[in-house]
Design a protein around this motif. Structure first.
Motif, PDB file in Angstrom:
ATOM      1  N   LEU A  27       1.307  -0.769   0.257  1.00 21.85           N
ATOM      2  CA  LEU A  27      -0.660   0.080   0.201  1.00 21.85           C
ATOM      3  C   LEU A  27       0.786   1.306   0.177  1.00 21.85           C
ATOM      4  CD1 LEU A  27      -2.550  -1.121   2.352  1.00 21.85           C
ATOM      5  CD2 LEU A  27      -2.790  -1.297   0.354  1.00 21.85           C
ATOM      6  N   ALA A  28       2.258   0.956   0.633  1.00 18.65           N
ATOM      7  CA  ALA A  28       2.924   2.468   0.840  1.00 18.65           C
ATOM      8  C   ALA A  28       3.256   2.382  -0.464  1.00 18.65           C
ATOM      9  CB  ALA A  28       4.233   2.254   2.101  1.00 18.65           C
ATOM     10  N   ASP A  29       3.722   1.399  -1.176  1.00 19.30           N
ATOM     11  CA  ASP A  29       4.319   1.792  -3.055  1.00 19.30           C
ATOM     12  C   ASP A  29       3.058   2.077  -3.369  1.00 19.30           C
ATOM     13  OD1 ASP A  29       6.611   0.645  -2.107  1.00 19.30           O
ATOM     14  OD2 ASP A  29       5.442  -1.610  -2.454  1.00 19.30           O
ATOM     15  N   ILE A  30       2.063   2.295  -3.651  1.00 15.95           N
ATOM     16  CA  ILE A  30       0.968   2.345  -4.274  1.00 15.95           C
ATOM     17  C   ILE A  30       0.582   3.640  -4.106  1.00 15.95           C
ATOM     18  CG2 ILE A  30      -1.268   3.073  -4.535  1.00 15.95           C
ATOM     19  CD1 ILE A  30      -1.647  -0.234  -4.303  1.00 15.95           C
ATOM     20  N   VAL A  31       1.441   4.942  -2.501  1.00 18.91           N
ATOM     21  CA  VAL A  31       1.262   6.122  -2.502  1.00 18.91           C
ATOM     22  C   VAL A  31       1.670   6.717  -2.967  1.00 18.91           C
ATOM     23  CG1 VAL A  31      -1.403   5.700  -0.894  1.00 18.91           C
ATOM     24  CG2 VAL A  31       1.365   6.386  -0.172  1.00 18.91           C
ATOM     25  N   THR A  32       2.941   6.273  -3.039  1.00 20.29           N
ATOM     26  CA  THR A  32       4.499   6.388  -3.276  1.00 20.29           C
ATOM     27  C   THR A  32       4.785   6.094  -4.789  1.00 20.29           C
ATOM     28  OG1 THR A  32       5.705   4.767  -2.599  1.00 20.29           O
ATOM     29  CG2 THR A  32       5.133   6.152  -0.815  1.00 20.29           C
ATOM     30  N   ALA A  33       3.936   5.811  -5.744  1.00 20.46           N
ATOM     31  CA  ALA A  33       4.054   5.498  -6.841  1.00 20.46           C
ATOM     32  C   ALA A  33       4.933   4.897  -7.503  1.00 20.46           C
ATOM     33  CB  ALA A  33       3.424   6.972  -7.582  1.00 20.46           C
TER      34      ALA A  33
ATOM     35  N   LEU B  63      -4.832   8.908   6.600  1.00 19.13           N
ATOM     36  CA  LEU B  63      -5.236   8.019   7.051  1.00 19.13           C
ATOM     37  C   LEU B  63      -6.137   7.200   5.382  1.00 19.13           C
ATOM     38  CD1 LEU B  63      -7.331   8.736  10.683  1.00 19.13           C
ATOM     39  CD2 LEU B  63      -4.928   8.237   9.900  1.00 19.13           C
ATOM     40  N   PHE B  64      -5.266   6.116   5.479  1.00 20.37           N
ATOM     41  CA  PHE B  64      -5.593   5.332   4.500  1.00 20.37           C
ATOM     42  C   PHE B  64      -5.579   4.235   4.710  1.00 20.37           C
ATOM     43  CE2 PHE B  64      -3.082   3.694   0.212  1.00 20.37           C
ATOM     44  CZ  PHE B  64      -4.394   3.207  -0.469  1.00 20.37           C
ATOM     45  N   THR B  65      -6.531   2.924   4.847  1.00 19.46           N
ATOM     46  CA  THR B  65      -7.184   1.697   5.008  1.00 19.46           C
ATOM     47  C   THR B  65      -7.732   1.000   4.400  1.00 19.46           C
ATOM     48  OG1 THR B  65      -7.545   0.581   6.835  1.00 19.46           O
ATOM     49  CG2 THR B  65      -8.432   3.302   6.544  1.00 19.46           C
ATOM     50  N   GLY B  66      -8.298  -0.081   4.997  1.00 19.36           N
ATOM     51  CA  GLY B  66      -9.684  -0.557   4.251  1.00 19.36           C
ATOM     52  C   GLY B  66     -11.098  -0.256   4.441  1.00 19.36           C
ATOM     53  N   GLU B  67     -10.849   0.198   5.851  1.00 18.60           N
ATOM     54  CA  GLU B  67     -12.490   0.883   6.506  1.00 18.60           C
ATOM     55  C   GLU B  67     -12.716   1.641   7.709  1.00 18.60           C
ATOM     56  OE1 GLU B  67     -15.131  -2.435   7.828  1.00 18.60           O
ATOM     57  OE2 GLU B  67     -13.773  -4.057   7.797  1.00 18.60           O
ATOM     58  N   MET B  68     -12.875   2.565   7.957  1.00 19.62           N
ATOM     59  CA  MET B  68     -12.953   3.338   8.924  1.00 19.62           C
ATOM     60  C   MET B  68     -15.025   2.986   9.760  1.00 19.62           C
ATOM     61  SD  MET B  68     -11.261   6.545   9.662  1.00 19.62           S
ATOM     62  CE  MET B  68      -9.414   5.070   9.960  1.00 19.62           C
TER      63      MET B  68
ATOM     64  N   ALA C   6      10.330  -4.810  10.370  1.00 17.83           N
ATOM     65  CA  ALA C   6       9.100  -5.221  10.235  1.00 17.83           C
ATOM     66  C   ALA C   6       7.795  -4.436  11.594  1.00 17.83           C
ATOM     67  CB  ALA C   6       8.889  -6.462  10.590  1.00 17.83           C
ATOM     68  N   GLY C   7       6.930  -4.646  11.614  1.00 16.38           N
ATOM     69  CA  GLY C   7       5.961  -4.081  12.460  1.00 16.38           C
ATOM     70  C   GLY C   7       4.422  -3.579  11.523  1.00 16.38           C
ATOM     71  N   MET C   8       3.516  -3.367  11.972  1.00 17.62           N
ATOM     72  CA  MET C   8       2.283  -3.390  11.834  1.00 17.62           C
ATOM     73  C   MET C   8       2.012  -1.964  11.073  1.00 17.62           C
ATOM     74  SD  MET C   8       0.909  -5.461  12.569  1.00 17.62           S
ATOM     75  CE  MET C   8       0.901  -7.457  13.092  1.00 17.62           C
ATOM     76  N   GLY C   9       1.644  -1.474   9.869  1.00 23.31           N
ATOM     77  CA  GLY C   9       1.324  -0.046   9.873  1.00 23.31           C
ATOM     78  C   GLY C   9       2.067   0.375   8.751  1.00 23.31           C
ATOM     79  N   ARG C  10       2.595   1.863   8.539  1.00 26.44           N
ATOM     80  CA  ARG C  10       3.443   2.331   8.219  1.00 26.44           C
ATOM     81  C   ARG C  10       3.248   3.709   8.018  1.00 26.44           C
ATOM     82  NH1 ARG C  10       4.705  -2.386   8.258  1.00 26.44           N
ATOM     83  NH2 ARG C  10       6.388  -3.388   6.312  1.00 26.44           N
ATOM     84  N   ILE C  11       3.905   3.948   7.925  1.00 24.12           N
ATOM     85  CA  ILE C  11       3.860   6.293   8.527  1.00 24.12           C
ATOM     86  C   ILE C  11       4.976   6.493   7.370  1.00 24.12           C
ATOM     87  CG2 ILE C  11       4.273   8.297   9.467  1.00 24.12           C
ATOM     88  CD1 ILE C  11       3.630   6.737  11.520  1.00 24.12           C
TER      89      ILE C  11
ATOM     90  N   VAL D 179       0.726  10.268   5.042  1.00 23.56           N
ATOM     91  CA  VAL D 179       0.209   8.705   5.832  1.00 23.56           C
ATOM     92  C   VAL D 179       0.117   8.109   6.524  1.00 23.56           C
ATOM     93  CG1 VAL D 179      -0.582   7.609   3.708  1.00 23.56           C
ATOM     94  CG2 VAL D 179      -0.119   9.822   2.718  1.00 23.56           C
ATOM     95  N   GLY D 180      -0.653   7.548   6.628  1.00 30.52           N
ATOM     96  CA  GLY D 180      -1.068   6.218   7.749  1.00 30.52           C
ATOM     97  C   GLY D 180      -1.750   5.762   6.851  1.00 30.52           C
ATOM     98  N   ILE D 181      -1.250   3.739   7.177  1.00 30.01           N
ATOM     99  CA  ILE D 181      -1.100   3.059   6.314  1.00 30.01           C
ATOM    100  C   ILE D 181      -1.982   2.224   7.386  1.00 30.01           C
ATOM    101  CG2 ILE D 181      -1.429   1.778   4.538  1.00 30.01           C
ATOM    102  CD1 ILE D 181       1.270   4.098   3.347  1.00 30.01           C
TER     103      ILE D 181
END
Length: 378
Positions: free
Chosen positions: A126-132, A283-288, A215-220, A264-266
């Motif tokens: 997902l980080a690759d998507i927002v950073t092209a 905030l970039f996610t699947g659902e909120m 490794a770790g949960m989520g990405r900034i 961006v928080g992912i």
């Protein structure tokens, strides 16, 4: 080891490969349920093919697909078992699928949050998507995805019947396709055109695994220069291979064209709990939930939701399939060598078959689609 007290040799090689790619230690085991969830016994009289089927959700349709494909194992990203079971019966639709798969000798493995946390896993995709950074492969099958369209032509009503609505359909239901890219033979990636940025996990893995540093949960993601929100929306659309739409929430008294994004928080899937207290622009996610999104825009943040599993599904075809092919090739070779001395004839026969296939489900999809109106309602 007798045949009936173990799963199929190929299935065991797949489990080894998945654990090596995405160690269970990376998963959030405080609530998640990852690993081998169904170990179907190996039956010499009905040996399955060396086929693994990848899916996000293990639905009845996916179980049917696995059986039809003669699969040995299903790798289902979402665990079909989350809590302890006191019984297994046909009264529960998910348990039906498990019982049917077991009866056909098909095992089920779930990696879930281990894939989220791993470097190069879902968070980085997902980080690759927002950073092209992601190099999308365009599908060129010559066919448009089939939508659930209300087609009045198929009914062929009597033209003179005053009780038949002869108006053309005014809506189309679009589901994001389960396979979003055309599989190409393995080719070197194109040179990266990534927008300059830094990225880090929201919650770093502790203790860090030597085999999976970072490794770790989520990405900034933090961009070197602020990015127009419109540019990020374009990248997300392209990176997801042009879905028909997705929800976006922006602060009141602003427009999409007004906004720029520095950070961006992912989080894939349902990301509110991980993203709630981040000081980021998007905030970039699947659902909120409704109230979580309201709280975010009140703080001046933008929220982009992709629908829960649409934030995950493209990863299977674009990343996991190739990763698993390479890993299984290594582990299947090792296992065949280790067990070549087995005194069980059926296992010996299974070990002779060195070929295998990794497939992505064609029926797996998010339960939600988008209804697009084609005209006004009279």
């Amino acid at each position: 080891m007798s045949a009936m007290t173990s799963s199929a040799p190929f299935s065991r090689a797949v489990v080894r490969a998945m654990k090596r790619l995405y160690p269970p230690a990376l998963a959030d085991n405080s609530w998640d349920n990852t690993g081998l969830l169904l170990e179907a016994p190996f039956s010499p009289s009905s040996r399955r093919s060396n086929t693994v089927l990848l899916t996000i959700d293990l639905t009845r349709a996916v179980a049917d697909e696995a059986i039809a494909l003669d699969s040995s194992i299903v790798v289902a990203y979402h665990p079909i078992i989350f809590r302890g079971l006191k019984s297994l019966t046909f009264a529960n639709s998910q348990q039906q699928s498990l019982l049917r798969l077991a009866s056909h000798g098909i095992s089920v493995y779930s990696p879930h949050t281990a894939i989220d946390a791993a470097p190069g896993g879902l968070g980085d995709w997902l980080a690759d998507i927002v950073t092209a950074t992601k190099q999308a492969l365009e599908e060129d099958s010559g066919e448009e995805p089939k939508d659930d369209v209300k087609d009045t032509k198929t009914a062929k009503p009597d033209e003179d019947d005053p009780f038949v609505d002869k108006r053309p359909p005014i809506f189309t239901l679009h589901n994001h396709p389960s396979q979003t890219v055309l599989r190409l033979s393995k080719i070197p990636p194109a040179p990266s055109t990534s927008v300059p940025h830094t990225r880090r996990p929201i919650v770093p893995q502790s203790p860090e695994l030597e085999s999976h540093p970072g490794a770790g949960m989520g990405r900034i993601v933090t961009f070197k220069e602020p990015q127009p929100l419109t540019a990020l929306l374009d990248r997300i659309g392209r990176g997801l291979n042009n879905p028909k739409g997705f929800p976006v929430a922006i602060p009141q008294n602003t427009t999409i064209n007004d906004l720029t994004i520095r950070s961006v928080g992912i989080c894939a899937g349902s990301g509110a709990s991980l993203l709630a207290n981040l000081d980021v622009d998007l905030l970039f996610t699947g659902e909120m939930s409704h109230h979580e999104a309201l709280a975010a825009i009140e703080k001046g943040q933008v929220v982009i939701n992709l629908f829960h599993s649409n934030s995950e599904r493209g990863f299977l075809a674009e990343v996991l399939r190739d990763q698993l092919e390479d890993a299984v090739e290594e582990d299947w070779t090792k296992l065949r060598e280790e067990e070549k001395g087995s005194d069980v004839q059926a296992i010996q026969e299974a070990l002779k078959d060195e070929d295998f296939e990794v497939l992505v489900s064609t029926v797996d999809r998010d339960p939600y689609g988008i209804v697009i109106l084609k005209g006004g309602v009279e």
